[in-house]
Design a protein around this motif. Structure first.
Motif, short mmCIF file in Angstrom:
data_model
loop_
_atom_site.label_atom_id
_atom_site.label_comp_id
_atom_site.label_asym_id
_atom_site.label_seq_id
_atom_site.Cartn_x
_atom_site.Cartn_y
_atom_site.Cartn_z
N THR A 165 -5.97 10.92 4.68
CA THR A 165 -6.50 12.28 5.58
C THR A 165 -6.17 13.19 4.37
O THR A 165 -5.12 13.85 4.22
N GLY A 216 -8.19 3.41 7.92
CA GLY A 216 -8.58 3.16 9.20
C GLY A 216 -7.41 3.77 10.12
O GLY A 216 -6.78 2.99 10.84
N PHE A 217 -6.70 4.79 9.74
CA PHE A 217 -5.72 5.33 10.50
C PHE A 217 -5.88 6.41 11.56
O PHE A 217 -5.27 7.59 11.64
N ASN A 218 -6.96 6.38 12.27
CA ASN A 218 -7.45 7.51 13.09
C ASN A 218 -7.82 7.01 14.36
O ASN A 218 -7.72 5.75 14.55
N THR A 277 -6.04 16.63 2.94
CA THR A 277 -5.66 18.02 3.61
C THR A 277 -5.26 18.66 2.61
O THR A 277 -5.20 18.43 1.32
N GLN A 301 -2.86 20.14 1.77
CA GLN A 301 -1.61 20.12 0.99
C GLN A 301 -1.38 18.73 0.17
O GLN A 301 -0.70 18.36 -0.41
N ARG A 302 -2.42 17.89 0.55
CA ARG A 302 -2.23 16.40 -0.04
C ARG A 302 -3.50 16.50 -0.92
O ARG A 302 -4.46 15.56 -0.44
N LEU A 313 3.26 3.48 3.26
CA LEU A 313 1.78 3.66 3.71
C LEU A 313 1.42 5.07 3.27
O LEU A 313 1.85 6.20 3.45
N PHE A 314 0.22 4.92 2.44
CA PHE A 314 -0.28 6.37 2.07
C PHE A 314 -1.26 6.60 3.03
O PHE A 314 -1.85 5.54 3.68
N ASN A 315 -1.89 7.68 3.01
CA ASN A 315 -2.85 8.05 3.92
C ASN A 315 -4.09 8.90 3.43
O ASN A 315 -3.81 9.55 2.24
#
Lengths: 336, 336
Positions: free
Chosen positions: A103, A68-70, A105, A107-108, A99-101
């Motif tokens: 999202t 929930g980091f949006n 993308t 690259q991740r 903190l991992f996230n």
DNA sequence: CTGAAAGCGCTAACAT
DNA sequence: ATGTTAGCGCTTTCAG
């Protein structure tokens, strides 16, 4: 950057002794220890935690996997409050939080488990993950000590903390029944949330205990979103004008339902009672203020951190912790 | 846990080759690289970032020193939004975030700089620190690359990002003046916040440009707290009944002022105009909704992260970034 | 009570 | 294009 080597040289002892002195081992002469500590202060020494982690094979960090980091999640700051609770407990320990996230993308493209292994986190707290998320499975199987928030999985190295959603939902619906309502709809989140399943169960039980029949057409999904809830509630009120009360599985959705009521010519609470779930900050500020089932989100985080760190430090077994909820009566509900 | 050694053995090459293959160096035969990558997948390899960090002397983590991780700050979720922005940028990179916290307890008597050195963070973002905080000085002097939010310090390795507080405050007060107000009070935060100094300056300039005189007794401090603001505003309205408008340095304080207005028998906006600063979520939900100066908190975090990572990766010089604000006219202000 | 030595997993000269 | 070697800073046997 000073190292224990520098200190050893300055003190005229070996690095071993420095290490032992600084780590509080007993088998070191008090005089030498004092000297070493003094020198380490003079030299402004800080241990290199990476080096220590490398050899000890633990990092004294715990990973946070929160979805929930949006922008969405800023409204109900559930995530933030949980985080705050985690932080509160962690602050008293020597663990830091990374903190991992999610999202994902280009690259991740790493999986959670990979992220955790790379960073060598000692344990993980998961929050906001759907029950069908492949990552969930992965993490659970990864044998990294782990505490889940609001997902009831318990294995050898996975514990969880949640609130008593059945009881919470039940008390919400029971309250509506006490007010005289007979046709009570429910706006649920989505089927992939454990809490939704539980809250639905509570809704059913309250109806059944009151001798009211369960009508599945009165249960609709609002995706935990304000806008979606507004939309589906609007339709519901149109199709089933006999409905006089709505139980929403989240406050945000309750806000949406209230808007829908307005569009349908209903006034809250006079001609429609709405009860929410969560007790987010907004609930007490909106008008009419929202009757709701309060859950202590900070406690959720606090207990998660506590449990995880106790698993790590004391090797205690993973547990499941169920927190109580509380009915907060405000202005969005009224007798019929 | 597989290591490059395991891979080397399985592939019949040296660890060096494995390291080079996996890190995308050009001087490795494509065939060998393919083989190595394949094997590393089979073996479910994840690099040990601690080991890498130890030898490379960088950790690919950035430290977050935020002071707003307590119950207070849940109301205005400034901290959370900033965090969200930081996270948003960081998610696109291979940096992870580690959360330090300020809750100074017995066990945690380390200074920030120590924390940073221990964890070997590559850089730091500071938020919510008071200008007289000794830690601030310490971090600035520590020569760790660092970006400050809302504190205008720029050195060889310190940059900052903030909003144009003077312009923001000025436009708030100018708007009140346009509405016909002449006796405009200001509820400020506290003297140790840079933003407070700036906003006061903006307030003064707007008055001066309109030919209104500055009366320092009309400027009071609300400590950025709702309750405190209510208290001081109440007193102010009592002492200076000629005041018809209040400019608050934060929305939370504006909420307090509105409460005070009620207690003083003033109605907002009819007999008192109140304008806030921040545009927190609550502002648009309360009644009357709050006219305010909006600042984009996510952007603040986003730019901070961006700047820091560019300092780290491209060795670009620290910069200062000033974001614009926007006047949001809602219901808490009216013409006289 | 203290020291020597090995090794955690990785990268980086320096050969070859 | 690949291997050898050394070493990052620390802890930890094992010997004195």
């Amino acid at each position: 950057m000073t190292t224990i080597k520098d200190i050893a040289k300055a003190a005229g002892v070996s690095v071993t002794t420095v290490s032992r002195a600084l780590n509080g081992y007993s088998d070191v002469n008090e005089k030498t220890r004092k000297k070493i500590i003094e020198i380490s202060k003079e030299l402004n020494y800080s241990p290199n935690i990476l080096a220590r982690g490398l050899v000890m094979n633990k990092s004294k960090t715990i990973g946070l996997l929160v979805s929930g980091f949006n922008k969405e999640s800023i409204k109900d700051n559930f995530t933030f409050e949980v985080l705050s609770g985690i932080n509160q407990y962690a602050a008293e320990t020597d663990y830091d939080l990374v903190l991992f996230n999610t999202t994902s993308t280009k690259q991740r493209e790493k999986t959670y488990a990979q992220l955790c292994r790379e960073r060598r986190v000692d344990g993980v707290i998961l929050q906001g993950i759907k029950t069908d998320d492949p990552y969930l499975q992965e993490v659970v199987e990864s044998n990294i000590p782990c505490v889940l928030i609001d997902i009831p999985i318990q294995t050898e190295n996975v514990g969880f903390v949640t609130t008593d959603n059945i009881a919470g939902a039940k008390s919400a619906v029971r309250y509506l029944i006490e007010l005289g309502h007979k046709n009570i709809a429910m706006v649920n989140g989505h089927d992939l949330a454990f809490v939704s399943q539980e809250r639905l169960e509570g809704y059913k039980r309250a109806l059944s205990e009151a001798g009211l029949s369960f009508r599945k057409e009165l249960v609709i999904n609002g995706a935990f979103e304000e806008g979606k809830s507004e939309e589906v509630t609007h339709k519901l009120l149109n199709d089933y004008p006999e409905v006089t009360a709505v139980f929403c599985a989240s406050d945000l959705m309750a806000l949406g339902s209230i808007k829908a009521a307005g569009k349908s010519g209903r006034k809250v609470p006079e001609s429609l009672s709405v009860i929410g779930y969560d007790d987010i900050l907004l609930s007490s500020y909106v008008s009419p203020s929202l009757t709701t089932i309060a859950q202590n989100k900070q406690q959720l985080g606090f207990h998660a951190a506590q449990q995880l760190i106790e698993m790590l430090e004391k090797e205690s077994a993973p547990a499941h912790i169920i927190l109580e909820t509380e009915l907060k009566i405000r202005q969005s509900t009224a007798g019929i």
